[in-house]
Design a protein around this motif. Structure first.
Motif, PDB file in Angstrom:
ATOM      1  N   LYS A  15       0.841  -1.190   0.000  1.00  0.00           N
ATOM      2  CA  LYS A  15       0.000   0.000   0.000  1.00  0.00           C
ATOM      3  C   LYS A  15       0.873   1.235   0.000  1.00  0.00           C
ATOM      4  O   LYS A  15       1.853   1.292   0.730  1.00  0.00           O
ATOM      5  CB  LYS A  15      -0.775   0.041   1.322  1.00  0.00           C
ATOM      6  N   ASN A  16       0.513   2.216  -0.818  1.00  0.00           N
ATOM      7  CA  ASN A  16       1.183   3.507  -0.724  1.00  0.00           C
ATOM      8  C   ASN A  16       0.103   4.554  -0.598  1.00  0.00           C
ATOM      9  O   ASN A  16      -0.756   4.661  -1.461  1.00  0.00           O
ATOM     10  CB  ASN A  16       2.047   3.752  -1.959  1.00  0.00           C
ATOM     11  N   TYR A  17       0.134   5.284   0.497  1.00  0.00           N
ATOM     12  CA  TYR A  17      -0.944   6.250   0.716  1.00  0.00           C
ATOM     13  C   TYR A  17      -0.799   7.424  -0.241  1.00  0.00           C
ATOM     14  O   TYR A  17       0.303   7.922  -0.459  1.00  0.00           O
ATOM     15  CB  TYR A  17      -0.949   6.713   2.170  1.00  0.00           C
ATOM     16  N   THR A  18      -1.928   7.857  -0.809  1.00  0.00           N
ATOM     17  CA  THR A  18      -1.923   8.952  -1.784  1.00  0.00           C
ATOM     18  C   THR A  18      -2.629  10.171  -1.199  1.00  0.00           C
ATOM     19  O   THR A  18      -3.068  10.141  -0.057  1.00  0.00           O
ATOM     20  CB  THR A  18      -2.672   8.529  -3.052  1.00  0.00           C
ATOM     21  N   ALA A  19      -2.762  11.213  -2.011  1.00  0.00           N
ATOM     22  CA  ALA A  19      -3.395  12.452  -1.533  1.00  0.00           C
ATOM     23  C   ALA A  19      -4.832  12.224  -1.090  1.00  0.00           C
ATOM     24  O   ALA A  19      -5.341  12.930  -0.230  1.00  0.00           O
ATOM     25  CB  ALA A  19      -3.340  13.506  -2.632  1.00  0.00           C
ATOM     26  N   LEU A  20      -5.488  11.258  -1.679  1.00  0.00           N
ATOM     27  CA  LEU A  20      -6.901  11.047  -1.333  1.00  0.00           C
ATOM     28  C   LEU A  20      -7.177   9.663  -0.760  1.00  0.00           C
ATOM     29  O   LEU A  20      -8.303   9.180  -0.849  1.00  0.00           O
ATOM     30  CB  LEU A  20      -7.778  11.280  -2.568  1.00  0.00           C
ATOM     31  N   SER A  21      -6.171   9.032  -0.164  1.00  0.00           N
ATOM     32  CA  SER A  21      -6.407   7.708   0.430  1.00  0.00           C
ATOM     33  C   SER A  21      -7.503   7.804   1.486  1.00  0.00           C
ATOM     34  O   SER A  21      -7.455   8.666   2.353  1.00  0.00           O
ATOM     35  CB  SER A  21      -5.140   7.207   1.122  1.00  0.00           C
ATOM     36  N   ARG A  93       2.588  15.906   0.129  1.00  0.00           N
ATOM     37  CA  ARG A  93       3.395  14.686   0.210  1.00  0.00           C
ATOM     38  C   ARG A  93       3.308  13.854  -1.064  1.00  0.00           C
ATOM     39  O   ARG A  93       4.301  13.287  -1.525  1.00  0.00           O
ATOM     40  CB  ARG A  93       2.916  13.814   1.365  1.00  0.00           C
ATOM     41  N   ALA A  94       2.094  13.802  -1.621  1.00  0.00           N
ATOM     42  CA  ALA A  94       1.906  13.004  -2.831  1.00  0.00           C
ATOM     43  C   ALA A  94       2.715  13.604  -3.983  1.00  0.00           C
ATOM     44  O   ALA A  94       3.355  12.894  -4.760  1.00  0.00           O
ATOM     45  CB  ALA A  94       0.427  12.936  -3.190  1.00  0.00           C
ATOM     46  N   GLN A 247      -4.282   9.550  11.216  1.00  0.00           N
ATOM     47  CA  GLN A 247      -2.878   9.135  11.189  1.00  0.00           C
ATOM     48  C   GLN A 247      -2.745   7.843  10.397  1.00  0.00           C
ATOM     49  O   GLN A 247      -3.321   6.819  10.787  1.00  0.00           O
ATOM     50  CB  GLN A 247      -2.397   8.934  12.637  1.00  0.00           C
ATOM     51  N   GLU A 248      -1.994   7.902   9.313  1.00  0.00           N
ATOM     52  CA  GLU A 248      -1.797   6.694   8.514  1.00  0.00           C
ATOM     53  C   GLU A 248      -1.082   5.631   9.340  1.00  0.00           C
ATOM     54  O   GLU A 248      -0.211   5.949  10.141  1.00  0.00           O
ATOM     55  CB  GLU A 248      -0.935   6.972   7.278  1.00  0.00           C
TER      56      GLU A 248
END
Ligand code: HEM
Lengths: 563, 485
Positions: A15-21, A93-94, A247-248
């Motif tokens: 998984k890679n968290y994105t701007a809209l995860s 961040r994205a 918080q991811e």
């Protein structure tokens, strides 16, 4: 004890968290149901934190309450919320990830938050009389002597000499503005000052703060250490979608209990009621939410107490001690490779580049210091070992070893004095460790000193530099003051053998001449006593404030028919 | 070198001139340690050595580490149950041994017996201070103004006074076993010196036997004797309603400290992962109260040392001590800081060694004001607890030869349940397999508080033999049942 390295499991999708995860953590049946945060009502510097490289503090006296209320109505749309700050951060961040560098030229925002002193809230609403916090009510200057501050009027650090927040210069209104670009920030500062003047608010203090970057390390404070690394991860969701966490979470879902306990590895998750009113706090079991945090007036929901302290730092004096003492220790042959940096790293608990001393003792490891997946992952009571992560990340840095007595990472080191992590402490078990956390939002002021180890280095700023310490918490007494009084300036707690927080502590005990004493262990595990009365940090102002929700400002504080 | 003998708490000198008393004290301490070791031995698989040791009998080799284990004097149990504001006044009240315990709504009374029975009535009349952090205090106020004149603190264990009285103390199995010579006149002199000239010897003794109803090994009800007629009465009026001489809370005694230290040397695992964190350990081992400042930190600190594979014991002289009072932020009416040496007078114990047994906090007469005129952080002192919360209490652990042991980790013997409507920290500790009470939920279900991803190999061997350990846990605990927490 042996532990085998984790084997990445083939069937797990990375998984890679994105701007809209919208699913940023586990949604399995073991995951506790976390409360939905009022993201458009909570001010954004409390959560998730502005995290801007350039910031400005403005403090005002409110001379006329009715005009002051009009000012609040005027400023209201400019106050940044959790939602706005977080949305921008995720986008930033994205973009950074795809570009491979900071999207500074492409993206920029300027945020503003506001807080109030007790005296000011009382003028804005009679219901403020219901505040219970003694510390908030009596104010920082009264509490100063219990925070290790100098009391003698001859000392620059006594409240008599503070540039604000002392005996008669307590601000009513505290505004913080943060931005990516200095010009935009300046514009906003001018704008706020103008409307403040128009509504009879007198600016009694303003100060610019900037992050310091050196040798490729960002986020330094003036002594030269990377700061802002260890922050509590705050539980809570952004919407009622199951995995939509603020918080991811980075630990692979099948790693239990870790995936339920941490954001980044080592970043322990706290319930939001430890920082924001109106949410469940911590219990003995980190996965069971506690009772809802409240404080006096009902409009405190979604608000938080904010501590502001201006600490001047004497950088030359700090490094002179490190230079002289490390030299002496080397001569005594107690440590191989002793250096000023190593001694300072022992007394802070991290190397200048941010690498935890618990993980590396020989020399700084800047890559580890900058690596969010690893730089906060260490323990004191037991060995750490690599864990599987959602993004397939492999932690190949040396792991930390069990160190309950502080033979490696000294118990008098700053970060061990203020966070006992997995070890117990004088206030009890692990629950006590996790009820003393702070959301730290400080930034340095004043220009950095170059070559601080050279006693003849020029200092055109004449020592005017330090840290604007800001923290958000639900209890000034049990969180900020507890750390300062019960742990940093108590030689025997939270754990022994330790000593005072030599690096950052202040000793206000009677007749101890402000000496901070502590001990470290040499390579033969023999104690080595260290002490100094040098005043490396000097409090020069500050205050205790309440940072209300936007709705409280709209419906209570700016409301003109309640005075 | 082996320790020649155990010394009295804080090296206090009252026993020095009583024939054989010093040796008798050492024998009792040594016996309690041996009893505790025997209990731990019963828990461990056959052939596994116990890490807790008796320093008069064992002289382990290897590097020795001394660690002061520190905790705060003001009862966390009261703060968690009532909040600070209400905890202060509660902490100054006395409570009856016949009643429920303050702040612990689900805990049974210390000496269970049928309510209303003659046995119960005797307990009902005895009062104790609800201060369970091994430090107790009494606040003396001006009867007219209610201002605080002085606060008297003690950490002296009751056993010391029972010994001075010449009583016979119980061993780890609850049998009367350690007879002391004693010196009643000296005891009376000390009461006269520290409490009141009006104290009479007969005020200090039990006027009848004190028993309660417990259960034997087969679970049948039996009468258990606590004090015999003529024995010293630790709850006498001069140590409760009219004064303070030593610790009175039924959990504050040396034998409990020794047992807790020994219990905490047992390593624990859950689903193959070591249980490390303090609260999780208390719940897994069942050796103390999660809501206190003391027990979780004593237990976890000892367990941390035991996990390093070291021999562990409590350093001689074994006792419970006030270590220091931190007066940062204590100010006089004129704003000056107070000098703790003038305001906090240590009257018994060893101040320099951080083994304070008795101390008095009061304003020197020359100042002309009272304790209530002092402020801490700008807030006037209205309660003794405001001072107590700046006192550190300690015991000292000694770890020798890390790496000596590779003991198996035993599975949990107990588990905790919590009702967050009652409190965020207070828990019920139940034996594995016991039902969960209504309103409560089980804690640490996902092994929170454990660390390590893989089953440690030498731990697997320990597992099978250790599985039986869980059940007989309660019955085997050597502390006389009425003294168990
Ligand atoms: C001039 C004053 C100070 C300086 C230069 C300073 C510096 C630092 C540095 C370099 C770190 C390590 C970086 C990190 O882990 O984020 C740190 C961590 C920390 N500091 Fe400070 N600090 C100061 C004052 C304070 C004060 C007054 C408090 C609280 C009362 C405090 C509480 C903390 C906490 C809670 C941490 C994180 C520890 C952890 O979780 O491991 N600091 N500080």
């Amino acid at each position: 004890m042996d532990t085998t390295s984790p084997v990445p499991e083939n069937n797990i999708e990375l998984k890679n968290y994105t701007a809209l995860s919208r699913e940023t953590g586990p949604v399995n049946i073991d995951a506790p149901l976390e409360p939905v945060l009022d993201i458009s009502d909570i001010q954004g510097n409390a959560l998730p934190g502005f995290n801007k490289p350039h910031q400005y503090v403005l403090c005002f006296k409110m001379h006329d309450t009715l005009s002051g209320k009009k000012f609040l109505k005027e400023i209201l749309p400019h106050i940044s919320t959790l939602e706005e700050v977080l949305a921008f951060r995720r986008l930033y961040r994205a973009r950074k990830k795809r570009l491979g560098y900071k999207p500074k030229d492409e993206l920029g925002a300027t945020w503003l938050n506001i807080s109030f002193s007790y005296e000011c809230t009382k003028r804005l609403t009679p219901s403020a009389a219901a505040f219970k916090s003694e510390a908030f009510k009596v104010g920082l200057a009264e509490r100063s002597s219990s925070l290790g501050d100098p009391t003698s009027p001859d000392n620059e650090g006594s409240p008599h000499n503070w540039i604000l927040g002392g005996k008669d210069n307590v601000p009513d209104v505290f505004i913080i503005i943060g931005g990516d670009r200095q010009e935009q920030l300046q514009e906003k500062v001018v704008f706020v000052k103008e409307i403040a003047t128009a509504f009879k608010l007198e600016c009694i203090y303003d100060e610019e703060m900037n992050t310091i970057e050196s040798d490729g390390v960002t986020g330094l404070e003036h002594f030269g250490f990377k700061d802002g690394i260890s922050q509590p991860g705050v539980r809570g969701r952004l919407s009622d979608m199951p995995g939509d966490y603020l918080q991811e979470r980075y630990i692979a879902e099948n790693v239990l209990p870790d995936s339920l306990l941490y954001g980044y590895p080592g970043q322990f998750l706290s319930w939001p009621g430890e920082f924001i009113f109106g949410y469940p706090g911590q219990t003995l079991d980190p996965l069971i939410p506690g009772s809802i945090s409240t404080e006096g007036p009902i409009w405190t929901k979604n608000g938080s107490f904010m501590v502001f302290r201006r600490y001047k730092q004497d950088v030359k004096m700090f490094w002179k001690y490190m230079l002289d003492t490390s030299d002496e220790l080397s001569k005594q042959g107690k440590f191989t490779d002793m250096s000023p940096q190593k001694l300072a790293a022992m007394l802070i608990g991290r190397w200048p580049g941010g690498a935890p001393y618990a993980r590396v003792q020989d020399k700084d490891d800047k890559a580890l210091g900058a690596d969010k997946m690893a730089n906060n992952y260490f323990r004191y009571a037991s060995d750490s070992c690599p864990v599987n992560m959602v993004n397939g990340y492999q932690d190949n840095y040396p792991q930390s070893k069990a160190d309950p007595i502080g033979l490696t990472c000294p118990m008098s080191g700053h970060i061990r004095k203020v966070n006992t992590r997995d070890t117990s402490n004088d206030a009890g078990g692990t629950l006590a460790s996790f009820q003393q956390r702070l959301l730290r939002r400080g930034l340095p002021y004043g220009p950095p000193l170059f070559n601080p180890l050279d006693p003849n280095t020029p200092d055109p700023a004449k020592g005017n530099r330090g840290l604007i310490f800001l923290s958000y918490q639900v209890s000034i007494e049990n969180q900020f003051e507890f750390l300062r009084n019960r742990w940093m300036s108590n030689r025997f707690s939270p754990r022994n053998p330790g000593g005072d927080d030599i690096a950052i502590g202040l000793n206000g005990n009677y007749d101890q001449d402000r000496v901070r004493a502590g001990m470290v262990f040499d390579e033969e595990a023999q104690p080595v006593n260290l002490s100094t009365s040098d005043q490396w940090i000097t409090p020069t102002g500050g205050g205790y404030f309440f940072s209300p929700s936007l709705s409280a400002i709209t419906h209570v504080l700016s409301e003109s028919n309640n005075v | 070198m082996k320790l020649e003998r155990f010394h009295p708490p804080g090296n206090m000198t009252d026993f020095n001139n009583i024939p054989n008393q010093l040796q008798q004290w050492s024998d009792a301490i040594s016996g309690w340690i041996d009893g505790a070791i025997q209990i731990e031995q019963g828990r461990l698989p056959a052939g596994t050595p116990v890490q807790f040791f008796n320093a008069t009998k064992t002289d382990p080799s290897g590097q020795s580490f001394i660690q002061d284990i520190i905790w705060n004097a003001f009862p966390r149990t009261l703060v968690l149950a009532y909040g600070k504001e209400m905890a202060y006044p509660k902490s100054e009240q006395l409570f009856s041994l016949g009643d429920k315990r303050p702040g612990l709504p689900t805990a049974p009374p210390f000496f269970p017996c049928p309510v209303g029975s003659e046995m119960w009535k005797l307990w009902k009349d005895l009062l104790y201070r609800p201060l369970d952090e091994y430090c107790e205090f009494r606040v003396e106020r001006d009867p007219n103004t209610q201002k605080i004149l002085r606060i008297i603190f003690t950490s002296e264990p009751p056993e010391y006074w029972q010994a001075l009285h010449g009583d016979e103390l119980q061993d780890a199995n609850g049998n009367f076993a350690y007879k002391f010579t004693g010196d009643k006149n000296l005891m009376l002199d000390l009461y006269h010196e520290y409490v009141s000239k009006e104290v009479k010897l007969e005020d200090l003794a039990c006027k009848q036997d004190y028993d309660y109803m417990g259960t034997d090994k087969d679970g049948k009800p039996v009468k258990i004797q606590v004090f015999r007629k003529g024995d010293y009465n630790p709850y006498n009026m001069w140590n409760s309603t009219k004064g303070i001489m030593h610790l009175s809370h039924p959990n504050n005694f040396i034998q409990a400290e020794i047992q807790l230290g020994a219990d905490a040397t047992i390593l624990r695992q859950k689903n193959g992962k070591p249980v490390v964190q303090a609260d999780a350990l208390v719940c897994c081992s069942g050796y103390g109260g999660t809501s206190r400042s003391s027990d979780p930190t004593i237990g976890a600190s000892v367990n941390d040392l035991a996990r390093l594979g070291a021999y562990v014991t409590i350093l001689d002289p074994i006792g419970l001590y006030m270590h220091d009072l931190n007066t940062e932020g204590f100010t006089k009416p004129n704003g000056e800081s107070i000098d703790p040496r003038e305001y906090f007078k240590v009257v018994r114990g060893d101040e320099a060694g951080g083994m304070i047994e008795r101390a008095v906090f009061e304003v020197p007469a020359k100042e002309g004001f009272t304790v209530s005129d002092l402020k801490i952080g700008g807030v006037p002192i209205n309660w003794g607890g405001q001072v107590a919360e700046h006192i550190n209490i300690k015991i000292t652990g000694n770890a020798v030869g890390p790496g000596t042991f590779k003991n198996p980790m035993l599975p949990c013997a107990t588990f905790c349940c919590i009702d967050v409507k009652v409190s965020n920290a207070l828990t019920r500790v139940s034996d594995i397999g016991d039902p969960i009470h209504t309103g409560y939920q089980e804690t640490f279900k996902n092994d929170q508080g454990t660390f390590g991803q893989t089953l440690v190999s030498d731990l697997k061997d320990g597992l099978s033999s250790a599985v039986q350990e869980a059940k007989p846990y309660r019955e085997m605990s050597g502390i006389p049942a009425h003294k168990k927490r």
